[in-house]
Design an enzyme around this catalytic site. Sequence first.
Site, short mmCIF file in Angstrom:
data_model
loop_
_atom_site.label_atom_id
_atom_site.label_comp_id
_atom_site.label_asym_id
_atom_site.label_seq_id
_atom_site.Cartn_x
_atom_site.Cartn_y
_atom_site.Cartn_z
N PRO A 68 0.80 -1.23 0.00
CA PRO A 68 0.00 0.00 0.00
C PRO A 68 0.83 1.28 0.00
O PRO A 68 1.89 1.35 0.63
CB PRO A 68 -0.81 -0.10 1.30
CG PRO A 68 -0.06 -1.05 2.15
CD PRO A 68 0.59 -2.03 1.22
N ASN A 69 0.30 2.26 -0.71
CA ASN A 69 0.84 3.63 -0.79
C ASN A 69 2.13 3.74 -1.60
O ASN A 69 2.62 4.85 -1.82
CB ASN A 69 1.05 4.23 0.62
CG ASN A 69 -0.24 4.26 1.40
OD1 ASN A 69 -1.24 4.79 0.90
ND2 ASN A 69 -0.26 3.70 2.59
N ARG B 114 5.14 11.11 -2.32
CA ARG B 114 4.88 10.74 -0.93
C ARG B 114 6.12 10.94 -0.06
O ARG B 114 7.13 10.27 -0.27
CB ARG B 114 4.49 9.26 -0.92
CG ARG B 114 4.32 8.68 0.45
CD ARG B 114 4.21 7.16 0.37
NE ARG B 114 3.96 6.65 1.69
CZ ARG B 114 4.24 5.42 2.09
NH1 ARG B 114 4.77 4.55 1.25
NH2 ARG B 114 3.99 5.04 3.32
N TYR C 267 11.24 8.81 1.46
CA TYR C 267 11.21 7.76 0.44
C TYR C 267 11.92 8.12 -0.87
O TYR C 267 12.01 7.28 -1.76
CB TYR C 267 9.76 7.37 0.14
CG TYR C 267 9.06 6.80 1.36
CD1 TYR C 267 9.51 5.62 1.94
CD2 TYR C 267 7.97 7.45 1.93
CE1 TYR C 267 8.89 5.10 3.06
CE2 TYR C 267 7.33 6.93 3.05
CZ TYR C 267 7.80 5.76 3.62
OH TYR C 267 7.19 5.25 4.73
N ASN D 258 7.98 -5.54 -0.90
CA ASN D 258 7.91 -4.41 0.02
C ASN D 258 6.44 -4.32 0.39
O ASN D 258 5.63 -3.80 -0.38
CB ASN D 258 8.39 -3.11 -0.63
CG ASN D 258 8.34 -1.95 0.35
OD1 ASN D 258 7.82 -2.09 1.46
ND2 ASN D 258 8.87 -0.80 -0.06
N ALA E 216 3.12 -0.70 4.85
CA ALA E 216 2.62 -0.73 6.23
C ALA E 216 2.14 -2.12 6.64
O ALA E 216 2.14 -2.45 7.84
CB ALA E 216 1.49 0.29 6.39
N GLU F 44 12.58 -9.53 1.76
CA GLU F 44 11.81 -8.35 2.17
C GLU F 44 12.65 -7.10 1.97
O GLU F 44 13.82 -7.09 2.36
CB GLU F 44 11.45 -8.52 3.65
CG GLU F 44 10.81 -7.30 4.27
CD GLU F 44 10.57 -7.47 5.77
OE1 GLU F 44 10.85 -8.56 6.33
OE2 GLU F 44 10.11 -6.49 6.39
N HIS G 101 12.75 -2.59 2.07
CA HIS G 101 12.16 -1.31 2.44
C HIS G 101 13.05 -0.20 1.93
O HIS G 101 14.29 -0.30 2.02
CB HIS G 101 12.01 -1.18 3.96
CG HIS G 101 11.12 -2.23 4.53
ND1 HIS G 101 9.76 -2.18 4.41
CD2 HIS G 101 11.41 -3.40 5.15
CE1 HIS G 101 9.24 -3.27 4.95
NE2 HIS G 101 10.23 -4.02 5.41
N ARG H 95 13.19 4.57 12.47
CA ARG H 95 11.94 5.31 12.46
C ARG H 95 11.08 4.98 13.70
O ARG H 95 11.60 4.48 14.68
CB ARG H 95 11.22 5.03 11.14
CG ARG H 95 12.08 5.43 9.93
CD ARG H 95 11.35 5.26 8.62
NE ARG H 95 10.16 6.08 8.57
CZ ARG H 95 9.16 5.89 7.69
NH1 ARG H 95 9.24 4.90 6.80
NH2 ARG H 95 8.11 6.68 7.69
C1 DQA Z 1 8.21 1.09 3.83
C2 DQA Z 1 8.29 1.30 5.35
C3 DQA Z 1 6.92 1.11 6.00
O1 DQA Z 1 7.02 1.33 7.40
C4 DQA Z 1 5.92 2.08 5.42
O2 DQA Z 1 4.64 1.85 5.97
C5 DQA Z 1 5.88 2.05 3.94
C6 DQA Z 1 7.14 1.96 3.19
C7 DQA Z 1 9.55 1.41 3.13
O3 DQA Z 1 9.71 0.99 1.98
O4 DQA Z 1 10.40 2.11 3.69
O5 DQA Z 1 4.83 2.17 3.33
O6 DQA Z 1 7.91 -0.28 3.58
#
Ligand code: DQA
Length: 145
Positions: A10-11, A18, A23, A74, A77, A98, A100, A107
């Site tokens: 998501p997102n 964003r 990011y 990835n 959240a 995994e 990020h 964080r």
């Molecule tokens: C994320 C880190 C997560 O905590 C966050 O909710 C994201 C992006 C990252 O790529 O740094 O949506 O996965």
Amino acid sequence: MFSILVLHGPNLNLLGQREPGIYGSATLEDINGLLEREALGLQVKISILQSNHEGALVDAVHSAWGQHQGILINAGAYTHTSVAIRDALAGVKIPTVEVHLSNIYRREAFRHHSYIAPIAIGQISGFGSDSYLLGLRALVNHLNN
Ligand code: DQA
């Protein structure tokens, strides 16, 4: 030739606009382009999916069974909340890396726990779009060995 499923949670469709301080300025399209190029060099095939829906990500993991030999994820959240995605990955037993963009350990405390990490081969966190490229390379090395 190995086939890898790349899942963006998501997102991540909002990348570029964003929270660029966290990011970076690369869009998801930019990252996917970099991944396609890296995959060519590594001589693997990749299929990419982004979804904001937990169930759609679970379905994608199930569909990977018999189709893909590795998963690069990835989960955004959902990393910190989703037992369902973790169970799907554990259920299909497809080697998973995994990634990020941000360093989740620098964080907020709620980002420090990943449901996916214990069932993944490993995790790469904090290198921006390079996290994806390093993750893909690590996954392919793992499969080749
Ligand atoms: C994320 C880190 C997560 O905590 C966050 O909710 C994201 C992006 C990252 O790529 O740094 O949506 O996965």
